[in-house]
Design a protein around this motif. Structure first.
Motif, PDB file in Angstrom:
ATOM      1  N   SER A  31       0.810  -1.222   0.000  1.00 23.05           N
ATOM      2  CA  SER A  31       0.000   0.000   0.000  1.00 23.05           C
ATOM      3  C   SER A  31       0.838   1.265   0.000  1.00 23.05           C
ATOM      4  CB  SER A  31      -0.936   0.002   1.213  1.00 23.05           C
ATOM      5  OG  SER A  31      -0.188   0.032   2.413  1.00 23.05           O
ATOM      6  N   ALA A  32       2.162   1.161   0.228  1.00 26.89           N
ATOM      7  CA  ALA A  32       3.029   2.339   0.213  1.00 26.89           C
ATOM      8  C   ALA A  32       4.478   1.869   0.163  1.00 26.89           C
ATOM      9  CB  ALA A  32       2.796   3.217   1.436  1.00 26.89           C
ATOM     10  N   THR A  33       5.362   2.792  -0.107  1.00 21.24           N
ATOM     11  CA  THR A  33       6.800   2.510  -0.121  1.00 21.24           C
ATOM     12  C   THR A  33       7.533   3.521   0.753  1.00 21.24           C
ATOM     13  OG1 THR A  33       6.772   1.554  -2.343  1.00 21.24           O
ATOM     14  CG2 THR A  33       8.874   2.394  -1.556  1.00 21.24           C
ATOM     15  N   TRP A  34       8.420   3.002   1.587  1.00 24.33           N
ATOM     16  CA  TRP A  34       9.331   3.830   2.372  1.00 24.33           C
ATOM     17  C   TRP A  34      10.661   3.926   1.629  1.00 24.33           C
ATOM     18  CZ3 TRP A  34       8.327   6.125   7.130  1.00 24.33           C
ATOM     19  CH2 TRP A  34       7.140   5.728   7.776  1.00 24.33           C
ATOM     20  N   GLY A  35      11.357   5.049   1.785  1.00 26.34           N
ATOM     21  CA  GLY A  35      12.639   5.139   1.109  1.00 26.34           C
ATOM     22  C   GLY A  35      13.582   6.174   1.668  1.00 26.34           C
ATOM     23  N   ILE A  36      14.856   5.874   1.579  1.00 27.42           N
ATOM     24  CA  ILE A  36      15.939   6.834   1.742  1.00 27.42           C
ATOM     25  C   ILE A  36      16.801   6.673   0.489  1.00 27.42           C
ATOM     26  CG2 ILE A  36      17.992   7.495   3.054  1.00 27.42           C
ATOM     27  CD1 ILE A  36      16.608   6.437   5.558  1.00 27.42           C
ATOM     28  N   PHE A  37      17.063   7.769  -0.197  1.00 30.62           N
ATOM     29  CA  PHE A  37      17.678   7.672  -1.515  1.00 30.62           C
ATOM     30  C   PHE A  37      19.175   7.964  -1.485  1.00 30.62           C
ATOM     31  CE2 PHE A  37      13.207   8.663  -2.526  1.00 30.62           C
ATOM     32  CZ  PHE A  37      12.921   7.489  -3.217  1.00 30.62           C
ATOM     33  N   GLY A  38      19.878   7.237  -2.338  1.00 28.78           N
ATOM     34  CA  GLY A  38      21.293   7.434  -2.567  1.00 28.78           C
ATOM     35  C   GLY A  38      21.584   7.091  -4.014  1.00 28.78           C
ATOM     36  N   VAL A  68      11.898  -0.481   8.015  1.00 32.51           N
ATOM     37  CA  VAL A  68      11.392  -1.854   8.013  1.00 32.51           C
ATOM     38  C   VAL A  68      10.473  -2.076   9.207  1.00 32.51           C
ATOM     39  CG1 VAL A  68      12.000  -4.291   7.924  1.00 32.51           C
ATOM     40  CG2 VAL A  68      13.502  -2.605   6.856  1.00 32.51           C
ATOM     41  N   HIS A  69      10.870  -1.558  10.377  1.00 33.81           N
ATOM     42  CA  HIS A  69      10.020  -1.711  11.557  1.00 33.81           C
ATOM     43  C   HIS A  69       8.643  -1.079  11.340  1.00 33.81           C
ATOM     44  CE1 HIS A  69      13.388  -3.352  13.515  1.00 33.81           C
ATOM     45  NE2 HIS A  69      13.889  -2.286  14.085  1.00 33.81           N
ATOM     46  N   ALA A  70       8.622   0.094  10.710  1.00 35.31           N
ATOM     47  CA  ALA A  70       7.337   0.738  10.438  1.00 35.31           C
ATOM     48  C   ALA A  70       6.483  -0.116   9.508  1.00 35.31           C
ATOM     49  CB  ALA A  70       7.560   2.128   9.828  1.00 35.31           C
ATOM     50  N   ALA A  71       7.116  -0.690   8.488  1.00 32.54           N
ATOM     51  CA  ALA A  71       6.390  -1.558   7.565  1.00 32.54           C
ATOM     52  C   ALA A  71       5.868  -2.802   8.269  1.00 32.54           C
ATOM     53  CB  ALA A  71       7.297  -1.949   6.399  1.00 32.54           C
ATOM     54  N   VAL A  72       6.666  -3.348   9.167  1.00 33.30           N
ATOM     55  CA  VAL A  72       6.254  -4.542   9.905  1.00 33.30           C
ATOM     56  C   VAL A  72       5.101  -4.219  10.852  1.00 33.30           C
ATOM     57  CG1 VAL A  72       7.012  -6.138  11.714  1.00 33.30           C
ATOM     58  CG2 VAL A  72       8.443  -5.768   9.704  1.00 33.30           C
ATOM     59  N   GLY A  73       5.192  -3.074  11.538  1.00 41.33           N
ATOM     60  CA  GLY A  73       4.073  -2.683  12.393  1.00 41.33           C
ATOM     61  C   GLY A  73       2.787  -2.543  11.603  1.00 41.33           C
ATOM     62  N   TYR A  74       2.893  -1.952  10.429  1.00 42.22           N
ATOM     63  CA  TYR A  74       1.727  -1.823   9.549  1.00 42.22           C
ATOM     64  C   TYR A  74       1.202  -3.196   9.148  1.00 42.22           C
ATOM     65  CZ  TYR A  74      -1.087  -0.454   5.505  1.00 42.22           C
ATOM     66  OH  TYR A  74      -2.122  -0.280   4.617  1.00 42.22           O
ATOM     67  N   ALA A  75       2.096  -4.108   8.794  1.00 44.10           N
ATOM     68  CA  ALA A  75       1.682  -5.435   8.342  1.00 44.10           C
ATOM     69  C   ALA A  75       0.994  -6.211   9.450  1.00 44.10           C
ATOM     70  CB  ALA A  75       2.894  -6.208   7.828  1.00 44.10           C
ATOM     71  N   ARG A  76       1.537  -6.122  10.662  1.00 45.24           N
ATOM     72  CA  ARG A  76       0.904  -6.854  11.760  1.00 45.24           C
ATOM     73  C   ARG A  76      -0.481  -6.299  12.048  1.00 45.24           C
ATOM     74  NH1 ARG A  76       3.276  -8.534  17.743  1.00 45.24           N
ATOM     75  NH2 ARG A  76       1.257  -8.557  18.794  1.00 45.24           N
ATOM     76  N   LEU A  81      -2.153  -8.987   5.691  1.00 43.84           N
ATOM     77  CA  LEU A  81      -2.806  -8.949   4.387  1.00 43.84           C
ATOM     78  C   LEU A  81      -2.355  -7.757   3.551  1.00 43.84           C
ATOM     79  CD1 LEU A  81      -6.405  -9.903   5.542  1.00 43.84           C
ATOM     80  CD2 LEU A  81      -4.656 -11.404   4.581  1.00 43.84           C
ATOM     81  N   SER A  82      -1.682  -6.815   4.180  1.00 42.45           N
ATOM     82  CA  SER A  82      -1.158  -5.649   3.488  1.00 42.45           C
ATOM     83  C   SER A  82       0.142  -5.253   4.162  1.00 42.45           C
ATOM     84  CB  SER A  82      -2.160  -4.491   3.548  1.00 42.45           C
ATOM     85  OG  SER A  82      -1.694  -3.371   2.822  1.00 42.45           O
ATOM     86  N   THR A  83       1.074  -4.723   3.393  1.00 37.81           N
ATOM     87  CA  THR A  83       2.362  -4.330   3.942  1.00 37.81           C
ATOM     88  C   THR A  83       2.923  -3.181   3.127  1.00 37.81           C
ATOM     89  OG1 THR A  83       4.532  -5.154   4.695  1.00 37.81           O
ATOM     90  CG2 THR A  83       3.716  -5.987   2.573  1.00 37.81           C
ATOM     91  N   HIS A  84       4.160  -2.796   3.434  1.00 37.84           N
ATOM     92  CA  HIS A  84       4.854  -1.742   2.712  1.00 37.84           C
ATOM     93  C   HIS A  84       6.128  -2.290   2.092  1.00 37.84           C
ATOM     94  CE1 HIS A  84       2.972   1.574   5.490  1.00 37.84           C
ATOM     95  NE2 HIS A  84       2.146   1.186   4.538  1.00 37.84           N
ATOM     96  N   ALA A  85       6.623  -1.582   1.089  1.00 39.17           N
ATOM     97  CA  ALA A  85       7.944  -1.852   0.528  1.00 39.17           C
ATOM     98  C   ALA A  85       8.934  -0.847   1.109  1.00 39.17           C
ATOM     99  CB  ALA A  85       7.910  -1.742  -0.991  1.00 39.17           C
ATOM    100  N   VAL A  86      10.218  -1.221   1.090  1.00 41.57           N
ATOM    101  CA  VAL A  86      11.276  -0.356   1.613  1.00 41.57           C
ATOM    102  C   VAL A  86      12.413  -0.343   0.605  1.00 41.57           C
ATOM    103  CG1 VAL A  86      12.930   0.045   3.464  1.00 41.57           C
ATOM    104  CG2 VAL A  86      10.670  -0.913   3.997  1.00 41.57           C
ATOM    105  N   LEU A 112       8.491  -6.118   1.990  1.00 43.11           N
ATOM    106  CA  LEU A 112       9.215  -6.199   0.722  1.00 43.11           C
ATOM    107  C   LEU A 112      10.397  -5.242   0.760  1.00 43.11           C
ATOM    108  CD1 LEU A 112       9.495  -7.225  -2.194  1.00 43.11           C
ATOM    109  CD2 LEU A 112       7.950  -5.371  -2.886  1.00 43.11           C
ATOM    110  N   LEU A 113      11.603  -5.775   0.602  1.00 46.76           N
ATOM    111  CA  LEU A 113      12.819  -4.980   0.649  1.00 46.76           C
ATOM    112  C   LEU A 113      13.377  -4.824  -0.770  1.00 46.76           C
ATOM    113  CD1 LEU A 113      14.485  -6.661   3.749  1.00 46.76           C
ATOM    114  CD2 LEU A 113      12.821  -4.794   3.678  1.00 46.76           C
ATOM    115  N   LEU A 114      13.697  -3.587  -1.131  1.00 50.93           N
ATOM    116  CA  LEU A 114      14.163  -3.274  -2.484  1.00 50.93           C
ATOM    117  C   LEU A 114      15.473  -2.493  -2.401  1.00 50.93           C
ATOM    118  CD1 LEU A 114      10.713  -2.124  -3.952  1.00 50.93           C
ATOM    119  CD2 LEU A 114      11.763  -4.393  -4.147  1.00 50.93           C
TER     120      LEU A 114
END
Length: 625
Positions: A31-38, A68-76, A81-86, A112-114
Motif C-alpha cells: 500500500s506504500a513505499t518507504w525510502g531513503i535515496f542514494g 522496516v520496523h514501520a512496515a512490519v508494524g503496519y503489516a501486523r 494482508l497488506s504491507t509496505h515496501a522499503v 518487501l525490501l528493495l
C-alpha cells in the motif's frame, strides 16, 4: 501489446496492481513505499516513484532499519494482508535493512525490501560503497540479506523481474512462508528500459489460504483431547494472524479448557474471559505456569514454543505429558514430538469445537474451579503492583503501567519490544481487545517501538497508539519521531527513564555478572560504571525532534499527563522517571526459569552461587520425545 518502461517504473506499476483476499475482503498488498535515496536507487526507484506517485504513496524515513520496523508494524496491524515496501541505496543503506529483515522473518510478518545493488554490467567496478570479494564477482553486501529473507533474488536483467516479482508476491502472501522478501536491484538495471507485456501490469488477487485439518489428524486430536484430564491451551501469535480469537473463545467456553498465552499470543482472549489464565513461561503468571507444570495435554495453537514459553524445557513437567500442535506450519506442528494438526488456526479450532460439542465434551468442574480461584489470586497481585497509595511520589514501573491501564479502553494499542517492560507487561497487562497488546518478542529488537507505532497508526488511524519506550531503547533509535512530526502521525510515546539497561542489569546480577556495564552512569575510579547518573535529558531530546513533551514527576502528574496525551492530535510524549536500573521494578519475580549459561569456574562469590543455582535448574530440564 507491450509498454516501454524502466525496470523500476515497471516494478512500481506492478506492485500497485497487487491485492490480497481472505474471507471475501480484498485490499492492496503493497500500500506504500518507504525510502531513503542514494546513488543506488535515486535514478531508478526514486524516479519511478515520482513518475507513478499517484499509484504508489511514498513515506520518507530517517533510518533504514526503522523503515522496516514501520512496515512490519503496519503489516501486523493489517493481519499480514497488506504491507509496505522499503527501498534503499547500496552499501550501508542496504546493510541497515538486515536487523529489520530478521525481525520480520522471525515473526512471520511480510515486508518487501528493495535495496539498490552494484552495477550488473560491471562497467563501474568497484563503485562507491561496493564490497569487493576477491573469490567471487557476483557477491555484494545485499547477500547479507539472504539468511534473513524468506525469498531473495537479484534482478540482473530486465526480463528477470517478471518471475522474480511474481515469486516475491507468492511468498509475501503465503501464511506459512511469509517474512522478509528481498529483490536486490542493480542500479544500472533499475534505469534500463524494456518492452513489458501489458499482462504483467494486470491486477492480481492473491488468495490467503485457510486450510482445514486432515480428517485423520483431526480424529486423533479429538481422541487425545477427550482422554485428557488437565489440558491447557497455549495461544501463540498464529491465533492473531489467523483472526482466530473468536474461534478460540468458543472452543474455550465450550470445553472449559484454560488458555494461557505467549507474548505474541496475549490478547487471544480478553483478560476477563473465564478461560483466560494469563501469560505463560518465563515472564508468565503463577496461575498459567502451575497449570503448565501439571498439564497432561498441552494444546499449542499457532505457537513456535520458544525457550521463554517452555522455560527452556523445564515447564511442562508432568509424567506422560503430551502435545497437540495446531499450526499452519508443519515445522511447528511437529515440535516437542507433538501430534501435529496442520491447519489454519481458525479453521482448526472451529472443527475441533464442532466435533467436541457432538460428544458434549467438557473438562471437570473441579478443574475449572481450581484455575478460576488461582486466576483471582493473581489478579489481586496485579492490583497490588498497580496500586499507588502515595500519588505524590515517583512511580515504580508497574505503577506507570497501572496508570496507563486505568486510562485506556479496547481501542488503544500498546507497542513494546525490549528491556524490562516486556516481562512486566506479559505478567500484568490486561488486554482488552485482540490487537491491543503489540509486543515484538520474537527478535526483541530495541528501537522497534517508535517506528512500529507509526506503522500501526497508519494502518489504524482511528486508534490511540502508544509506544512504550525505555531509555535504552530510546537512545538506540529515536529518529522516526521526525517522521511522525513531518507526516502528522499522532502517536503517543510513554518514555520511561531508569538510567540504564534494567532488564539486562537484573539478568547480569542473577548470573554472577554483578550488573557490570548495564547502568548509564559515569565511570568510577575502578573502571566500573557506578558513578553518578549521566545528566542526559531525553525529554528535551524528544522535544528537539519536534515532539510535544509532557513531563511527569509523580504518580499524580503521570495520570494527568497520560490523559492529556491520549486526547492529543499531534505526536506527544509523556516522560517519567522511575527507579534506577539497579533496583527492582516492583513486578512479581519470574515464575519459571530461563536458561542463560553461568560461568562454570569463577572466583567471585556471586558467580559461584549463581552456578550452583543454575545446575539445580538444569537438572530439571527434559526433552519431550
Amino acid at each position: 501489446m507491450t509498454t516501454r518502461l524502466t525496470v523500476a517504473q515497471a516494478l512500481v506499476r506492478f506492485l500497485a496492481a497487487q491485492y490480497t483476499e481472505r474471507d471475501g475482503v480484498r485490499q492492496r498488498l503493497i500500500s506504500a513505499t518507504w525510502g531513503i535515496f542514494g546513488h543506488g536507487n535515486v535514478a531508478g526507484l526514486g524516479q519511478a516513484l515520482v513518475e507513478y506517485g499517484d499509484d504508489m504513496p511514498f513515506h520518507q524515513g530517517r533510518n533504514e532499519q526503522s523503515m522496516v520496523h514501520a512496515a512490519v508494524g503496519y503489516a501486523r496491524q493489517s493481519n499480514r494482508l497488506s504491507t509496505h515496501a522499503v527501498t534503499t541505496s547500496i552499501g550501508p543503506g542496504a546493510t541497515n535493512l538486515v536487523t529489520g529483515a530478521a525481525l520480520a522473518t522471525i515473526n512471520h510478518l511480510p515486508v518487501l525490501l528493495l535495496p539498490g545493488d552494484i552495477f550488473a554490467t560491471r562497467v563501474a567496478d568497484p563503485v562507491l560503497q561496493q564490497l569487493e570479494v576477491p573469490y567471487a564477482g557476483d557477491i555484494s553486501v545485499n547477500d547479507c540479506l539472504r539468511p534473513v529473507s524468506k525469498y531473495f533474488d537479484r534482478v540482473t536483467r530486465p526480463e528477470a523481474l517478471i518471475p522474480a516479482a511474481l515469486q516475491a508476491m507468492r511468498v509475501l502472501t503465503d501464511p506459512v512462508e511469509t517474512g522478509a522478501v528481498t529483490l536486490a536491484l542493480p542500479q544500472d538495471v533499475q534505469a534500463e528500459a524494456y518492452d513489458w507485456p501489458e499482462e504483467f501490469f494486470a491486477e492480481r488477487t492473491w488468495t490467503v489460504r485457510r486450510p482445514g485439518a486432515d480428517p485423520t489428524e483431526l480424529a486423533e486430536a479429538i481422541t487425545v483431547i477427550r482422554s485428557a484430564h488437565r489440558p491447557l491451551v497455549i495461544a501463540g501469535g498464529g491465533v492473531h494472524h489467523s483472526r482466530a480469537e473468536e474461534a478460540l473463545a468458543e472452543f474455550a467456553s465450550a470445553t472449559g479448557i484454560p488458555v494461557a498465552s505467549t507474548q505474541a499470543g496475549k490478547g487471544s482472549l480478553r483478560h476477563d474471559h473465564p478461560q483466560d489464565v494469563g501469560a505463560v513461561g518465563h515472564t508468565g503468571t503463577a496461575t498459567a505456569n502451575e497449570l503448565a507444570r501439571q498439564a497432561d495435554l498441552v494444546i499449542g495453537v499457532g505457537t513456535r514454543y520458544t525457550d521463554f514459553t517452555t522455560a527452556s524445557g523445564t515447564l511442562f513437567a508432568a509424567d506422560g505429558v503430551r502435545f497437540l500442535n495446531l499450526n499452519i506450519a508443519p515445522y511447528d506442528g511437529h515440535k516437542l514430538a507433538g501430534m501435529p494438526l496442520v491447519a489454519d488456526a481458525r479453521s482448526g479450532l472451529t472443527e475441533l469445537t464442532e466435533a467436541l460439542q457432538l460428544h458434549a465434551h467438557r473438562v471437570p468442574g473441579t478443574y475449572v474451579d481450581e484455575y478460576t480461584l488461582d486466576k483471582e489470586r493473581w489478579e489481586q497481585r496485579v492490583d497490588a503492583c498497580y496500586e499507588a497509595d502515595e500519588p505524590d511520589i515517583r512511580p515504580t514501573q508497574p505503577q506507570v503501567l497501572g496508570a496507563l491501564d486505568a486510562l485506556v479502553d479496547e481501542s488503544d494499542v500498546i507497542i513494546n519490544a525490549a528491556g524490562s517492560l516486556p516481562g512486566d507487561l506479559h505478567k500484568l497487562w490486561r488486554a482488552r481487545s485482540r490487537d491491543q497488546y503489540h509486543l515484538e518478542y520474537g527478535y526483541s529488537c530495541m528501537g522497534y517501538e517508535i517506528p512500529a507505532a507509526i506503522g500501526v497508526k497508519m494502518a489504524a488511524p482511528e486508534r490511540n497508539v502508544w509506544a512504550l519506550v525505555g531509555d535504552g531503547t530510546y537512545l538506540m533509535m529515536p529518529t522516526e519521531i521526525v517522521t511522525a512530526v513531518q507526516e502528522g502521525i499522532a502517536i503517543k510515546m510513554l518514555l520511561i527513564q531508569n538510567h540504564g539497561y534494567a532488564s539486562i542489569g537484573g539478568l547480569s546480577e542473577s548470573v554472577g555478572g554483578e550488573r557490570f556495564g548495564t547502568a548509564y552512569r559515569y565511570q568510577s575510579d575502578d573502571g566500573t560504571y557506578t558513578g553518578a547518573p549521566l545528566p542526559v535529558d531525553l525529554a528535551a531530546n524528544a522535544a528537539s525532534l519536534g515532539m510535544r513533551v509532557l513531563r511527569a514527576k509523580t504518580v499524580r502528574d503521570l495520570r494527568a499527563a497520560l490523559e492529556e496525551a491520549r486526547a492529543a492530535d499531534t505526536p506527544t510524549c509523556v516522560y517519567v522517571e522511575t527507579e534506577t536500573a539497579d533496583t527492582v521494578s516492583g513486578a512479581p519475580p519470574a515464575q519459571a526459569w530461563w536458561d542463560v549459561p553461568v560461568a562454570e569456574t569463577a572466583t567471585r562469590a556471586s558467580a559461584v552461587k549463581a552456578r550452583e543455582l543454575y545446575e539445580r535448574h538444569v537438572s530439571t530440564r527434559r526433552r519431550h520425545l
